[in-house]
Design a protein around this motif. Structure first.
Motif, PDB file in Angstrom:
ATOM      1  N   ALA A 195       0.872  -1.173   0.000  1.00 46.13           N
ATOM      2  CA  ALA A 195       0.000   0.000   0.000  1.00 46.13           C
ATOM      3  C   ALA A 195       0.903   1.215   0.000  1.00 46.13           C
ATOM      4  O   ALA A 195       2.077   1.143   0.392  1.00 46.13           O
ATOM      5  CB  ALA A 195      -0.924  -0.009   1.215  1.00 46.13           C
ATOM      6  N   ASP A 196       0.362   2.338  -0.439  1.00 47.74           N
ATOM      7  CA  ASP A 196       1.136   3.576  -0.520  1.00 47.74           C
ATOM      8  C   ASP A 196       0.982   4.361   0.778  1.00 47.74           C
ATOM      9  O   ASP A 196      -0.131   4.753   1.148  1.00 47.74           O
ATOM     10  CB  ASP A 196       0.662   4.426  -1.695  1.00 47.74           C
ATOM     11  N   VAL A 197       2.102   4.585   1.465  1.00 46.75           N
ATOM     12  CA  VAL A 197       2.104   5.280   2.752  1.00 46.75           C
ATOM     13  C   VAL A 197       2.887   6.575   2.623  1.00 46.75           C
ATOM     14  O   VAL A 197       4.056   6.569   2.204  1.00 46.75           O
ATOM     15  CB  VAL A 197       2.735   4.406   3.857  1.00 46.75           C
ATOM     16  N   LEU A 198       2.255   7.681   2.976  1.00 46.02           N
ATOM     17  CA  LEU A 198       2.937   8.971   3.022  1.00 46.02           C
ATOM     18  C   LEU A 198       3.261   9.251   4.484  1.00 46.02           C
ATOM     19  O   LEU A 198       2.363   9.431   5.319  1.00 46.02           O
ATOM     20  CB  LEU A 198       2.043  10.068   2.447  1.00 46.02           C
ATOM     21  N   ASP A 199       4.541   9.253   4.801  1.00 47.23           N
ATOM     22  CA  ASP A 199       5.008   9.404   6.181  1.00 47.23           C
ATOM     23  C   ASP A 199       5.399  10.865   6.386  1.00 47.23           C
ATOM     24  O   ASP A 199       6.533  11.270   6.107  1.00 47.23           O
ATOM     25  CB  ASP A 199       6.198   8.464   6.406  1.00 47.23           C
ATOM     26  N   VAL A 242      -1.746   7.872   5.562  1.00 48.53           N
ATOM     27  CA  VAL A 242      -0.913   9.039   5.870  1.00 48.53           C
ATOM     28  C   VAL A 242      -0.549   8.974   7.349  1.00 48.53           C
ATOM     29  O   VAL A 242      -1.428   8.834   8.210  1.00 48.53           O
ATOM     30  CB  VAL A 242      -1.636  10.362   5.568  1.00 48.53           C
ATOM     31  N   LEU A 243       0.737   9.062   7.627  1.00 43.18           N
ATOM     32  CA  LEU A 243       1.218   9.120   9.001  1.00 43.18           C
ATOM     33  C   LEU A 243       1.571  10.556   9.349  1.00 43.18           C
ATOM     34  O   LEU A 243       2.288  11.221   8.598  1.00 43.18           O
ATOM     35  CB  LEU A 243       2.450   8.234   9.187  1.00 43.18           C
ATOM     36  N   LEU A 244       1.052  11.014  10.477  1.00 46.94           N
ATOM     37  CA  LEU A 244       1.371  12.348  11.004  1.00 46.94           C
ATOM     38  C   LEU A 244       1.941  12.137  12.403  1.00 46.94           C
ATOM     39  O   LEU A 244       1.341  12.504  13.409  1.00 46.94           O
ATOM     40  CB  LEU A 244       0.116  13.219  11.064  1.00 46.94           C
ATOM     41  N   LEU A 245       3.124  11.541  12.461  1.00 46.01           N
ATOM     42  CA  LEU A 245       3.673  11.131  13.749  1.00 46.01           C
ATOM     43  C   LEU A 245       4.579  12.187  14.379  1.00 46.01           C
ATOM     44  O   LEU A 245       5.290  11.893  15.326  1.00 46.01           O
ATOM     45  CB  LEU A 245       4.431   9.804  13.596  1.00 46.01           C
ATOM     46  N   GLY A 246       4.534  13.402  13.854  1.00 49.29           N
ATOM     47  CA  GLY A 246       5.344  14.478  14.408  1.00 49.29           C
ATOM     48  C   GLY A 246       4.768  15.863  14.192  1.00 49.29           C
ATOM     49  O   GLY A 246       4.864  16.726  15.070  1.00 49.29           O
ATOM     50  N   ALA A 269      -5.562   7.763   8.316  1.00 48.61           N
ATOM     51  CA  ALA A 269      -4.535   8.692   8.793  1.00 48.61           C
ATOM     52  C   ALA A 269      -4.282   8.400  10.265  1.00 48.61           C
ATOM     53  O   ALA A 269      -5.226   8.220  11.038  1.00 48.61           O
ATOM     54  CB  ALA A 269      -4.976  10.144   8.617  1.00 48.61           C
ATOM     55  N   VAL A 270      -3.011   8.341  10.641  1.00 53.93           N
ATOM     56  CA  VAL A 270      -2.638   8.095  12.030  1.00 53.93           C
ATOM     57  C   VAL A 270      -1.807   9.283  12.504  1.00 53.93           C
ATOM     58  O   VAL A 270      -0.735   9.567  11.948  1.00 53.93           O
ATOM     59  CB  VAL A 270      -1.836   6.789  12.184  1.00 53.93           C
ATOM     60  N   GLY A 271      -2.313   9.994  13.503  1.00 52.87           N
ATOM     61  CA  GLY A 271      -1.633  11.180  14.003  1.00 52.87           C
ATOM     62  C   GLY A 271      -1.171  11.001  15.439  1.00 52.87           C
ATOM     63  O   GLY A 271      -1.920  10.512  16.289  1.00 52.87           O
ATOM     64  N   ALA A 272       0.073  11.392  15.714  1.00 49.18           N
ATOM     65  CA  ALA A 272       0.615  11.342  17.072  1.00 49.18           C
ATOM     66  C   ALA A 272       0.438  12.704  17.736  1.00 49.18           C
ATOM     67  O   ALA A 272       0.635  13.755  17.111  1.00 49.18           O
ATOM     68  CB  ALA A 272       2.089  10.961  17.043  1.00 49.18           C
ATOM     69  N   LEU A 273       0.062  12.673  19.004  1.00 49.20           N
ATOM     70  CA  LEU A 273      -0.186  13.873  19.783  1.00 49.20           C
ATOM     71  C   LEU A 273       0.521  13.746  21.121  1.00 49.20           C
ATOM     72  O   LEU A 273       0.630  12.638  21.665  1.00 49.20           O
ATOM     73  CB  LEU A 273      -1.690  14.049  20.033  1.00 49.20           C
ATOM     74  N   ILE A 274       0.994  14.858  21.655  1.00 48.30           N
ATOM     75  CA  ILE A 274       1.549  14.866  23.003  1.00 48.30           C
ATOM     76  C   ILE A 274       0.409  15.156  23.969  1.00 48.30           C
ATOM     77  O   ILE A 274      -0.405  16.052  23.751  1.00 48.30           O
ATOM     78  CB  ILE A 274       2.655  15.910  23.155  1.00 48.30           C
TER      79      ILE A 274
END
Length: 277
Positions: free
Chosen positions: A56-60, A118-122, A150-155
């Motif tokens: 699969a196509d992942v945009l990091d 789509v990864l939004l890990l930062g 979409a997977v997003g990381a949050l503090i």
């Protein structure tokens, strides 16, 4: 519109103090030991369950040195890293099979409907202004194919306070002023300059995540704690995670409590898993 491709915002993609913080190279080793290793293991565990099957196509987006892009590529995914830090792009692009380019989460250099995930890990925790966080989520929605994730990381809002209590920072008046502002508004800023206590960031309250994701046009499927309160066992984490069998038991246990609402705020990070209709 179909096929639309955006470019980075005019001017700097990151505030100067954030760029300086990351150009110091800390992301090359941050996730290798202790609480960082727990963050990595838990994030990877969530990704293995949230992402569509490979290939699969992942945009990091904000993928830094490719610490997740590398293993994802080895697992058969087609991964492209977009990051605003030139050194990160160079490191990520040197990993076998990973492509990497400079870019801004608020204006992604990618065409519409071109990614399965789509990864939004930062990026989300370095956008103190809500409208800019919404822009990042909207860009993720734009480039996702229908049904994409979409997977997003949050503090977490309380991570600075808890970290300061554990490590004795709370005795410093400057740190207390930072904590007071963060608890009141979510904005974490080194008011006296420098990067002694992280850098400019936004710390989310768990209750506000759903509203941001929904307003950006995505559906929030799950909000989970990344580390749970276990990250506060800082001095013993390397020993706890050293044995593979113990590590798997810990991960299995944390998996069972990852979306317990009463524990979300006590985690250092949160992961938001959102879907495009």
């Amino acid at each position: 519109m179909p096929g639309h491709r955006r470019g980075a915002h005019d001017g700097d993609m990151l505030a100067a103090e954030i760029m300086d913080y990351y150009r110091a190279g800390g992301e090359r080793s941050r996730l290798a030991t202790g609480a960082g290793l727990l963050e990595y293991l838990r994030t990877w565990d969530v990704l293995t369950r949230a992402l569509p099957p490979a290939p699969a196509d992942v945009l990091d987006v904000g993928g830094a040195t490719g610490v997740y892009a590398g293993p994802l590529t080895e697992a058969g995914y087609r991964v492209r890293v977009v990051d605003p830090v030139p050194e990160h792009v160079a490191d990520a692009g040197a990993r076998p099979g990973v492509t990497a380019t400079l870019g801004d989460a608020r204006a992604l250099p990618a065409v519409d409907h071109s990614a399965d995930a789509v990864l939004l890990l930062g990026p989300l925790y370095h956008l103190p202004v809500r409208a800019e966080r919404l822009a990042a989520w909207r860009e993720a929605a734009r480039v996702l194919r229908p049904g994409g994730v979409a997977v997003g990381a949050l503090i977490s809002r309380y991570s600075g306070l808890l970290d300061g209590l554990m490590r004795g920072f709370i005795h410093d008046p400057s740190f207390r002023r930072i904590v007071d502002e963060t608890l009141a508004s979510g904005e974490h800023r080194n008011l006296d300059g420098g990067s002694k206590w992280f850098t400019t960031a936004y710390f989310h309250h768990p209750d506000e995540v759903s509203g941001e994701v929904t307003e950006a046009g995505l559906h929030l499927e799950r909000l989970v704690s990344t580390e749970s309160p276990l990250w506060m066992a800082r001095d013993s984490l390397n020993d706890l995670l050293a044995d593979p069998a113990d590590r798997e038991r810990i991960l299995d246990t944390l998996r069972r409590i990852e979306d317990e609402p009463s524990l979300l705020g006590a985690s250092s990070h949160l992961l938001a898993i959102a879907r495009r209709s």
